[in-house]
Scaffold this active site. Structure first.
Site, PDB file in Angstrom:
ATOM      1  N   ARG A  77       0.815  -1.138   0.096  1.00  0.00           N
ATOM      2  CA  ARG A  77       0.096  -0.124   0.100  1.00  0.00           C
ATOM      3  C   ARG A  77       0.750   1.112   0.070  1.00  0.00           C
ATOM      4  NH1 ARG A  77      -5.415  -0.102   1.773  1.00  0.00           N
ATOM      5  NH2 ARG A  77      -6.348  -2.045   1.184  1.00  0.00           N
ATOM      6  N   ARG A 128      -3.325   7.051   0.926  1.00  0.00           N
ATOM      7  CA  ARG A 128      -3.837   8.439   1.566  1.00  0.00           C
ATOM      8  C   ARG A 128      -3.059   9.026   2.394  1.00  0.00           C
ATOM      9  NH1 ARG A 128      -9.150   5.184   3.710  1.00  0.00           N
ATOM     10  NH2 ARG A 128      -7.593   3.736   3.670  1.00  0.00           N
ATOM     11  N   ARG A 184      -6.729  11.608  -6.006  1.00  0.00           N
ATOM     12  CA  ARG A 184      -8.094  10.775  -5.873  1.00  0.00           C
ATOM     13  C   ARG A 184      -9.143  11.969  -5.843  1.00  0.00           C
ATOM     14  NH1 ARG A 184     -10.221   7.968  -0.308  1.00  0.00           N
ATOM     15  NH2 ARG A 184     -10.485  10.221  -0.120  1.00  0.00           N
ATOM     16  N   ASP A 220      -6.996  -2.418  -6.925  1.00  0.00           N
ATOM     17  CA  ASP A 220      -7.634  -3.176  -5.686  1.00  0.00           C
ATOM     18  C   ASP A 220      -8.068  -4.445  -6.253  1.00  0.00           C
ATOM     19  OD1 ASP A 220      -8.455  -2.098  -3.064  1.00  0.00           O
ATOM     20  OD2 ASP A 220     -10.054  -3.477  -3.610  1.00  0.00           O
ATOM     21  N   TYR A 261     -14.979 -11.193   0.489  1.00  0.00           N
ATOM     22  CA  TYR A 261     -15.741 -10.143   0.314  1.00  0.00           C
ATOM     23  C   TYR A 261     -17.149 -10.195  -0.419  1.00  0.00           C
ATOM     24  CZ  TYR A 261     -11.799  -7.632   2.119  1.00  0.00           C
ATOM     25  OH  TYR A 261     -10.684  -7.144   3.193  1.00  0.00           O
TER      26      TYR A 261
HETATM   27  O1  CP3 Z   1      -0.140  -1.487  -2.541  1.00  0.00           O
HETATM   28  C1  CP3 Z   1      -0.414  -0.572  -3.268  1.00  0.00           C
HETATM   29  O2  CP3 Z   1      -0.158   0.509  -3.199  1.00  0.00           O
HETATM   30  C2  CP3 Z   1      -1.429  -1.004  -4.418  1.00  0.00           C
HETATM   31  C3  CP3 Z   1      -2.572  -0.748  -4.315  1.00  0.00           C
HETATM   32  C4  CP3 Z   1      -3.565  -1.672  -3.504  1.00  0.00           C
HETATM   33  C5  CP3 Z   1      -5.000  -1.309  -2.958  1.00  0.00           C
HETATM   34  N1  CP3 Z   1      -5.341  -2.403  -2.282  1.00  0.00           N
HETATM   35  C6  CP3 Z   1      -5.038   0.233  -3.081  1.00  0.00           C
HETATM   36  C7  CP3 Z   1      -6.231   0.648  -2.145  1.00  0.00           C
HETATM   37  C8  CP3 Z   1      -3.389  -2.835  -3.055  1.00  0.00           C
HETATM   38  C9  CP3 Z   1      -2.376  -4.106  -3.520  1.00  0.00           C
HETATM   39  C10 CP3 Z   1      -4.599  -3.375  -2.492  1.00  0.00           C
HETATM   40  C11 CP3 Z   1      -4.958  -4.853  -2.137  1.00  0.00           C
HETATM   41  C12 CP3 Z   1      -6.158  -5.062  -1.306  1.00  0.00           C
HETATM   42  N2  CP3 Z   1      -7.395  -4.581  -1.240  1.00  0.00           N
HETATM   43  C13 CP3 Z   1      -6.080  -6.097  -0.204  1.00  0.00           C
HETATM   44  C14 CP3 Z   1      -5.093  -6.850   0.251  1.00  0.00           C
HETATM   45  C15 CP3 Z   1      -4.007  -6.398   0.928  1.00  0.00           C
HETATM   46  C16 CP3 Z   1      -4.449  -6.035   2.216  1.00  0.00           C
HETATM   47  O3  CP3 Z   1      -4.304  -4.661   2.602  1.00  0.00           O
HETATM   48  O4  CP3 Z   1      -4.976  -6.766   3.132  1.00  0.00           O
HETATM   49  C17 CP3 Z   1      -7.477  -5.915   0.285  1.00  0.00           C
HETATM   50  C18 CP3 Z   1      -7.930  -6.795   1.418  1.00  0.00           C
HETATM   51  C19 CP3 Z   1      -8.187  -4.846  -0.175  1.00  0.00           C
HETATM   52  C20 CP3 Z   1      -9.753  -4.481  -0.028  1.00  0.00           C
HETATM   53  C21 CP3 Z   1     -10.001  -3.122   0.461  1.00  0.00           C
HETATM   54  N3  CP3 Z   1      -9.421  -2.038  -0.519  1.00  0.00           N
HETATM   55  C22 CP3 Z   1     -10.306  -2.620   1.470  1.00  0.00           C
HETATM   56  C23 CP3 Z   1     -10.628  -3.413   2.567  1.00  0.00           C
HETATM   57  C24 CP3 Z   1     -10.157  -1.392   1.356  1.00  0.00           C
HETATM   58  C25 CP3 Z   1     -10.725  -0.355   2.364  1.00  0.00           C
HETATM   59  C26 CP3 Z   1      -9.685  -0.057   3.576  1.00  0.00           C
HETATM   60  C27 CP3 Z   1      -9.162   1.203   3.225  1.00  0.00           C
HETATM   61  O5  CP3 Z   1      -7.699   1.288   3.450  1.00  0.00           O
HETATM   62  O6  CP3 Z   1      -9.740   2.102   3.406  1.00  0.00           O
HETATM   63  C28 CP3 Z   1      -9.694  -0.943   0.079  1.00  0.00           C
HETATM   64  C29 CP3 Z   1      -9.420   0.519  -0.499  1.00  0.00           C
HETATM   65  C30 CP3 Z   1      -8.243   0.863  -0.918  1.00  0.00           C
HETATM   66  N4  CP3 Z   1      -7.572  -0.088  -1.642  1.00  0.00           N
HETATM   67  C31 CP3 Z   1      -7.608   2.110  -0.615  1.00  0.00           C
HETATM   68  C32 CP3 Z   1      -6.179   1.768  -1.316  1.00  0.00           C
HETATM   69  C33 CP3 Z   1      -5.368   2.938  -1.673  1.00  0.00           C
HETATM   70  C34 CP3 Z   1      -7.910   3.436  -0.111  1.00  0.00           C
HETATM   71  C35 CP3 Z   1      -9.012   3.872  -0.816  1.00  0.00           C
HETATM   72  C36 CP3 Z   1      -9.328   5.189  -0.648  1.00  0.00           C
HETATM   73  O7  CP3 Z   1      -8.146   6.006  -1.221  1.00  0.00           O
HETATM   74  O8  CP3 Z   1     -10.066   5.999  -0.288  1.00  0.00           O
END
Ligand code: CP3
Length: 346
Positions: free
Chosen positions: A26, A30, A39, A76, A152
């Site tokens: 990640r 943010r 964003r 994602d 999910y």
């Molecule tokens: O690593 C990176 O920089 C690449 C991008 C990436 C994102 N999500 C961007 C993201 C990757 C590789 C993921 C994987 C992901 N997404 C996983 C597996 C890894 C982990 O963290 O366990 C999972 C379970 C998800 C599902 C997901 N996406 C959730 C549960 C959420 C909400 C939680 C949160 O942090 O808000 C997301 C949103 C998400 N995915 C964001 C980002 C940058 C935040 C969204 C925003 O900008 O508001």
């Protein structure tokens, strides 16, 4: 620059490098003000994922600041259900929301035809990145593992106990198996397409692997992951795969031995001496700084970084976190981490 000169790819091929290559799960997100600005420009998180120009931009943002050895496609894991016709939305502060799949009938409502066409914008991002990243930086493509994505899809979002997913798994095994088979197929197609667009390495995120008992872990974490790894190794020889079986504990050993992954990403709870003795002897290890230590910063973070480097740095290793970086992380703490890892001399 030939591919093998990239430190990240050398470490995955089994070389021990001092200092080790590093990136952070990640790493785009943010905690960076420039991410929040992009964003806003995109409109929403999913619109950002489906906008190749802006998704390339946010992927590059952390590289410019910190000089990571790998870029990870900005997308994602939930674009797969979205592209299968299970509409995903992200609500501020709530995480993902999907109309849940809890029966054979719900499952019949999915539409796998044209699945990859709907992911064309994400593949365009990969393509854009492969020419935009620095010559020494590797490009990681990724997907969620079938089990984690299924949680999910069945829960309709995040969950504490996965009660709906487990109830379907045990109560309607045929429906659950059909969903998992669909995900193995779709995820494999999608990962091969990412490789064809320029991804050099694949990471498979199984964030909720640790929620399953042993028998189900073998059947629904190891077996689908092995199918994906075999397909990638068989159809795109030379492309390495990193698995992240978060929470797997002792089952990480069977995961590494039986899936055929080239690297394993260790979560924060993984004991380092055990991982060095049992996992690093079989593949490259990656990890595992607690992301909250990067929020805390200071000497506690420095000491934990040094401990990880000391214990894992003597074999094939990629420095990373044990889970994704959190939004409240101060960017200057990440700069301090980067400097410390890059300055490591063993
Ligand atoms: O690593 C990176 O920089 C690449 C991008 C990436 C994102 N999500 C961007 C993201 C990757 C590789 C993921 C994987 C992901 N997404 C996983 C597996 C890894 C982990 O963290 O366990 C999972 C379970 C998800 C599902 C997901 N996406 C959730 C549960 C959420 C909400 C939680 C949160 O942090 O808000 C997301 C949103 C998400 N995915 C964001 C980002 C940058 C935040 C969204 C925003 O900008 O508001």
């Amino acid at each position: 620059m030939s591919q093998t000169a990239k430190p990240f790819l050398r470490a995955l091929a089994g070389e021990t490098l001092t200092p080790p290559p590093f990136w952070l799960m990640r790493q785009a997100g943010r905690y960076l003000p420039e991410y929040r600005a992009t964003r806003t420009e995109a409109g929403s998180f999913l619109e950002l994922c489906y906008n190749p120009k802006l998704a390339v931009e946010v992927t590059l943002q952390p590289l410019r600041r910190y000089g990571f050895d790998a870029a990870i496609l900005f997308s994602d894991i939930l674009v797969i259900p979205d592209a299968l016709g299970q509409k995903v939305s992200f609500r501020e502060g709530e995480g993902p929301v999907l109309p849940p799949i809890r029966s054979a009938r719900d499952l019949d409502g999915l539409d796998a035809s044209g699945f990859l066409d709907r992911l064309a914008p994400v593949l365009a991002t990969v393509k854009g990145l492969s020419s935009a990243i620095p010559a020494t930086t590797a490009l990681i493509g990724f997907a969620g593992a079938p089990w984690t994505v299924a949680t999910y899809m069945i829960e309709g979002g995040g969950s504490k106990d996965f009660s709906h997913a487990k109830r379907l798994m045990w109560g309607e095994p045929e429906t659950f198996a059909r969903l998992m088979a669909l995900l193995v197929q779709a995820t494999g197609d999608y990962l091969l397409a990412q490789i064809d667009a320029g991804a050099e390495v694949i990471q498979i995120f199984d964030t909720w692997a640790g929620a399953l008992p042993e028998a189900e872990f073998r059947r629904w974490v190891i077996a689908p992951t092995r199918a994906l790894v075999e397909r990638i190794h068989g159809e795109r020889p030379g492309v390495k795969v990193i698995g992240f079986p978060r929470g797997a504990g002792l089952l990480s050993l069977a995961y590494v031995e039986e899936t055929g992954v080239d690297g394993v990403s260790l979560d924060t709870g993984m004991p380092l001496d055990w991982a060095a003795a049992n996992l690093q002897t079989k593949c490259t290890v990656q990890g595992n700084l607690d992301p909250i230590l990067v929020v805390a910063g200071g000497e506690a973070m420095d000491a934990a970084i040094d401990n990880i480097l000391t214990k894992l740095g003597k074999g094939p290793f990629i420095f990373n976190l044990g889970h994704g970086i959190v939004p409240q992380t101060p960017p200057d703490h990440v700069a301090r981490l980067a400097e410390r890892v890059k300055g490591w001399r063993g």
